[in-house]
Write an enzyme that holds these catalytic residues in place. Structure first.
Site, short mmCIF file in Angstrom:
data_model
loop_
_atom_site.label_atom_id
_atom_site.label_comp_id
_atom_site.label_asym_id
_atom_site.label_seq_id
_atom_site.Cartn_x
_atom_site.Cartn_y
_atom_site.Cartn_z
N CYS A 170 0.87 -1.18 0.00
CA CYS A 170 0.00 0.00 0.00
C CYS A 170 0.91 1.23 0.00
CB CYS A 170 -0.90 -0.05 1.24
SG CYS A 170 -1.66 1.51 1.71
N HIS A 171 0.38 2.37 -0.46
CA HIS A 171 1.19 3.59 -0.54
C HIS A 171 1.79 3.99 0.80
CE1 HIS A 171 -1.42 3.77 -4.04
NE2 HIS A 171 -0.43 4.42 -4.59
N THR A 172 1.06 3.68 1.87
CA THR A 172 1.53 4.08 3.20
C THR A 172 2.85 3.39 3.56
OG1 THR A 172 -0.74 4.48 3.81
CG2 THR A 172 0.82 4.30 5.61
N HIS A 223 1.19 -3.92 5.77
CA HIS A 223 -0.03 -3.89 6.58
C HIS A 223 -1.26 -4.39 5.85
CE1 HIS A 223 0.01 0.02 4.60
NE2 HIS A 223 -1.29 0.06 4.77
N GLU A 224 -1.13 -4.79 4.60
CA GLU A 224 -2.26 -5.44 3.92
C GLU A 224 -1.87 -6.90 3.76
OE1 GLU A 224 -4.05 -1.99 0.93
OE2 GLU A 224 -3.26 -3.83 0.10
N CYS A 266 -10.84 -2.35 20.05
CA CYS A 266 -10.70 -3.00 21.35
C CYS A 266 -12.05 -3.47 21.90
CB CYS A 266 -10.00 -2.07 22.34
SG CYS A 266 -11.05 -0.71 22.93
N CYS A 296 -13.57 0.83 24.34
CA CYS A 296 -13.42 2.29 24.51
C CYS A 296 -14.69 3.01 24.02
CB CYS A 296 -12.19 2.79 23.77
SG CYS A 296 -12.37 2.78 21.98
N CYS A 307 -15.25 2.50 20.27
CA CYS A 307 -15.73 1.16 19.90
C CYS A 307 -17.18 0.98 20.33
CB CYS A 307 -14.84 0.09 20.50
SG CYS A 307 -13.23 0.00 19.68
N CYS A 325 -10.84 3.67 17.35
CA CYS A 325 -10.52 3.06 18.65
C CYS A 325 -9.40 3.80 19.38
CB CYS A 325 -10.11 1.60 18.41
SG CYS A 325 -9.52 0.75 19.88
N ARG A 351 -5.76 2.73 17.80
CA ARG A 351 -5.72 3.64 16.67
C ARG A 351 -4.31 3.69 16.09
NH1 ARG A 351 -8.04 9.67 17.44
NH2 ARG A 351 -9.63 8.44 18.48
N CYS A 373 -6.64 -2.77 3.91
CA CYS A 373 -6.45 -1.33 4.01
C CYS A 373 -7.10 -0.55 2.86
CB CYS A 373 -4.96 -0.98 4.11
SG CYS A 373 -4.68 0.79 4.21
N ARG A 433 -2.49 -2.91 -7.12
CA ARG A 433 -2.04 -3.75 -6.02
C ARG A 433 -1.15 -4.88 -6.55
NH1 ARG A 433 -2.63 -0.12 -3.24
NH2 ARG A 433 -3.63 0.02 -1.19
C1 CXF Z 1 -3.47 5.36 6.26
C2 CXF Z 1 -4.63 6.13 6.71
C3 CXF Z 1 -4.32 7.49 7.15
C4 CXF Z 1 -3.12 7.62 8.02
C5 CXF Z 1 -1.95 6.85 7.52
C6 CXF Z 1 -2.31 5.45 7.18
N1 CXF Z 1 -3.89 4.05 6.12
C7 CXF Z 1 -3.22 3.05 5.59
O1 CXF Z 1 -2.54 3.05 4.62
ZN ZN Z 2 -2.54 1.14 3.66
#
Ligand code: CXF
Ligand code: ZN
Length: 380
Positions: A48-50, A70-71, A100, A103, A106, A114, A118, A178, A373
């Site tokens: 993912c771009h993140t 994270h995916e 969780c 909280c 949630c 969350c 988070r 994601c 992807r």
């Molecule tokens: C992003 C969403 C916004 C903050 C950074 C992460 N999600 C996943 O790639």
């Molecule tokens: Zn992502």
């Protein structure tokens, strides 16, 4: 319990030793899951771009050495103390933000933000004991957003795992961890376009195309893609985008172009670029009286959203969303079922598939803008 339960597992992981440098496949030690944690075997992961953004670490806090990713889709190997709802063999999708179930967020039907789980992109350790579960010869290797899926095994907090239908193919549904859920949920959960309505999508990358997929599922009749790259339109047609606007082709602001095309403005707009000017256009292009704009893209830290208050007084609504407003554990299993029932199409998002040993290629494809992807097969 698996024979590996309670023991350190040695496996391959792609380690980012330094910002922007190719990942290196290393043998890492993965400690057993602690209280409320789960160790999972990752079968498929996608980029993912993140991941790319924090790997480049331009202006971001550099946390290295680190395992990104994270995916993904995986299978539970063992569970830590206090985990009752998952058992070895369960199929799961890890999610970068958690639930969780305890909280205020949630407990609220309106939020998925969350408090406990988070996203925190600066944290490289588990929240339970502030330690990393990854090491090489005893030296810690840091986590990324609590998931670190570029590893054959990883440890994740139970609140960041969606238990899914074991018949769902993990090499497809892993993309729901994601980006695709984010775009899809922005449309289905937040913008909620009516059947026959008009929807403008700003930015036709994977998230924008997932927002378009949501508009197609919702039965929108005009799905207008807005992107400065004309190459994107051909691909976007597969996602239901049936009109295309390139802001560079016009002298006037794109919101005016869209208003003229739609007799006063679109019913819904979804902003998936993070560009602040695109965000303002996305808001101003919705019809007065009923239009709703949804912001998804993450802006530059100094960006300021500026619009004349009359645009709001004239009954336009501005909304924002995080992970498409989905609660990871409660809602993602049902998104997987949408794929299983063929309502949601995922294959068209998957442009590449590579073995784990070639993971750096996934970064190249994304940086060149060639991929939506790229699925990374962990088992060769
Ligand atoms: C992003 C969403 C916004 C903050 C950074 C992460 N999600 C996943 O790639
Ligand atoms: Zn992502």
């Amino acid at each position: 319990m698996a024979s590996t339960a309670g023991k350190v597992i040695k496996c391959r992981a792609a380690v980012a030793w330094e910002a922007g440098k190719p990942l290196v496949i290393e043998e890492v030690e993965v400690a057993p899951p602690q209280a409320m944690e789960v160790r999972i075997k990752i079968l498929f992961t996608s980029l993912c771009h993140t991941d790319v953004y924090f790997w480049e670490a331009k202006g971001q806090k550099p946390v290295f050495p680190r395992i990104f990713g994270h995916e993904a889709g995986g299978i539970v190997e063992s569970v830590g103390e206090g985990v009752t709802e998952l058992a070895p063999g369960d199929h799961v999708l890890p999610v970068f933000t958690g639930e969780c179930k305890d909280c205020a967020h949630c407990k609220s039907e309106e939020s998925n933000m969350c408090t406990l789980l988070r996203i925190n992109t600066d944290r490289g350790v588990m929240i339970g004991d502030g330690q990393s579960r990854f090491s090489i010869h005893g030296k810690p290797i840091y986590h990324f957003v609590g998931t670190s899926t570029f590893s054959e095994y990883t440890v994740v907090h139970v609140g960041c795992l969606a238990k899914i239908n074991p018949n769902a193919p993990l090499d497809k549904v892993c993309v729901l961890s994601c980006g695709i859920s984010t775009g899809l949920g922005a449309t289905l959960n937040v913008a909620k376009p009516a059947k026959g309505s008009s929807v403008a999508i700003f930015g036709l990358g994977a998230v924008g195309l997932a927002a378009a997929e949501g508009a197609r599922i919702a039965g929108a009749s005009r799905i207008i893609g807005v992107d400065v790259n004309p190459r994107r339109f051909l691909e976007a047609k597969k996602f239901g985008v049936n009109e295309f606007v390139n802001p560079k082709d016009y002298q006037k602001p794109v919101q005016e172009v869209l208003a003229e095309m739609t007799d006063g403005g679109v019913d819904r707009s979804i902003e998936c670029t993070g560009n602040i000017d695109a965000m303002i256009s996305a808001f101003e292009c919705v019809h007065d009286g009923w239009g709703v704009a949804v912001l998804v893209g993450v802006p530059h830290k100094d960006a300021v959203f500026k619009t004349h208050p009359m645009n709001v007084l004239n009954e336009r609504t501005l909304k924002g969303t995080f992970f498409g407003n989905y609660k990871p554990r409660s809602d993602i299993p049902a998104v997987v079922e949408k794929y299983m029932s063929k309502e949601l199409e995922l294959e068209k998002f998957i442009t590449h598939e590579i073995p784990f040993s070639e993971i750096n290629k996934a970064f190249e494809y994304m940086l060149k803008g060639d991929s939506l992807r790229c699925i990374i097969r962990m088992q060769e």
